[in-house]
Design an enzyme around this catalytic site. Sequence first.
Site, mmCIF file in Angstrom:
data_model
loop_
_atom_site.group_PDB
_atom_site.id
_atom_site.type_symbol
_atom_site.label_atom_id
_atom_site.label_comp_id
_atom_site.label_asym_id
_atom_site.label_seq_id
_atom_site.Cartn_x
_atom_site.Cartn_y
_atom_site.Cartn_z
ATOM 1 N N HIS A 58 25.092 -62.049 117.120
ATOM 2 C CA HIS A 58 25.925 -63.222 116.810
ATOM 3 C C HIS A 58 25.231 -64.089 115.747
ATOM 4 C CE1 HIS A 58 27.383 -62.888 121.244
ATOM 5 N NE2 HIS A 58 28.399 -62.516 120.486
ATOM 6 N N LYS A 64 38.000 -65.567 132.819
ATOM 7 C CA LYS A 64 36.749 -64.798 132.918
ATOM 8 C C LYS A 64 35.732 -65.627 133.694
ATOM 9 C CE LYS A 64 36.358 -61.927 128.711
ATOM 10 N NZ LYS A 64 35.629 -61.844 127.444
ATOM 11 N N ARG A 104 31.435 -54.241 115.111
ATOM 12 C CA ARG A 104 30.351 -53.295 115.347
ATOM 13 C C ARG A 104 30.890 -51.887 115.146
ATOM 14 N NH1 ARG A 104 29.080 -56.265 120.831
ATOM 15 N NH2 ARG A 104 31.300 -56.503 120.452
ATOM 16 N N SER A 107 26.440 -59.104 124.413
ATOM 17 C CA SER A 107 25.983 -59.993 125.497
ATOM 18 C C SER A 107 25.858 -59.199 126.787
ATOM 19 C CB SER A 107 26.965 -61.149 125.684
ATOM 20 O OG SER A 107 27.051 -61.909 124.506
HETATM 21 P P1 ADP Z 1 34.581 -62.198 122.569
HETATM 22 O O1 ADP Z 1 34.696 -62.258 124.062
HETATM 23 O O2 ADP Z 1 35.514 -63.131 121.842
HETATM 24 O O3 ADP Z 1 34.602 -60.809 121.983
HETATM 25 P P2 ADP Z 1 31.761 -62.217 121.999
HETATM 26 O O4 ADP Z 1 30.812 -63.347 122.235
HETATM 27 O O5 ADP Z 1 31.528 -60.973 122.747
HETATM 28 O O6 ADP Z 1 33.163 -62.855 122.271
HETATM 29 O O7 ADP Z 1 31.791 -61.846 120.453
HETATM 30 C C1 ADP Z 1 32.161 -62.788 119.469
HETATM 31 C C2 ADP Z 1 32.302 -62.081 118.137
HETATM 32 O O8 ADP Z 1 31.033 -61.595 117.731
HETATM 33 C C3 ADP Z 1 33.218 -60.853 118.145
HETATM 34 O O9 ADP Z 1 33.898 -60.797 116.906
HETATM 35 C C4 ADP Z 1 32.272 -59.692 118.278
HETATM 36 O O10 ADP Z 1 32.814 -58.494 117.745
HETATM 37 C C5 ADP Z 1 31.109 -60.191 117.438
HETATM 38 N N1 ADP Z 1 29.843 -59.576 117.804
HETATM 39 C C6 ADP Z 1 29.290 -59.487 119.020
HETATM 40 N N2 ADP Z 1 28.104 -58.820 118.976
HETATM 41 C C7 ADP Z 1 27.907 -58.504 117.669
HETATM 42 C C8 ADP Z 1 26.889 -57.770 116.956
HETATM 43 N N3 ADP Z 1 25.841 -57.247 117.580
HETATM 44 N N4 ADP Z 1 27.041 -57.610 115.626
HETATM 45 C C9 ADP Z 1 28.118 -58.121 114.995
HETATM 46 N N5 ADP Z 1 29.121 -58.785 115.597
HETATM 47 C C10 ADP Z 1 29.022 -58.975 116.917
#
Ligand code: ADP
Length: 158
Positions: free
Chosen positions: A17, A41, A90, A128
């Site tokens: 992130h 959630k 990703r 996460s």
């Molecule tokens: P959500 O529940 O909205 O998917 P996340 O916190 O999991 O929230 O992810 C937020 C954004 O960050 C999403 O667009 C996700 O694809 C992106 N993201 C998460 N991990 C990575 C990573 N390792 N590299 C690039 N983008 C990421």
Amino acid sequence: MTVAVYPGSFDPVTLGHYDIIKRSSSIFDHVIVGVLNNTSKTPLFSLEERVKMLKDAVEDLPNVSVESFEGLLVDFVKQKKTNVVIRGLRALTDFDLEMQMAQSNRVVAPDVDTVFLSTSIEYSYLSSSVVKEYAKYGVDLKDFVPECVISKLMDKMK
Ligand code: ADP
């Protein structure tokens, strides 16, 4: 001034992130990280904890701010007087869901566009959920999350 909103759950913020936030902050004048209060959630970290960890993590990026929101993303985006959403991609598995979200957002708010940044290769596996799983088994987290998140995760796992 171009403002962009980077929304997500950030439960917790990872280096993946952070990488997207940092790269966005060099493209846009201002980046607002929007932490979603998703009532359907049950996150590991409360909304306040997620916002605090993000604020600490982006302390070195002067044109980034962190806010929470609930409800529709497009409403939050409009409230922030912008029309740009950032999402990270990703693997192909992200693509389907992200495309669906971006397109449905455009149906309800045709002027809102989503900009996708591809993950940096070193973070392409990182999520996460992976981090929470590692924390459970005592794996060293320094390559996965910002420094300020490590102790918070360890406390949760106790
Ligand atoms: P959500 O529940 O909205 O998917 P996340 O916190 O999991 O929230 O992810 C937020 C954004 O960050 C999403 O667009 C996700 O694809 C992106 N993201 C998460 N991990 C990575 C990573 N390792 N590299 C690039 N983008 C990421």
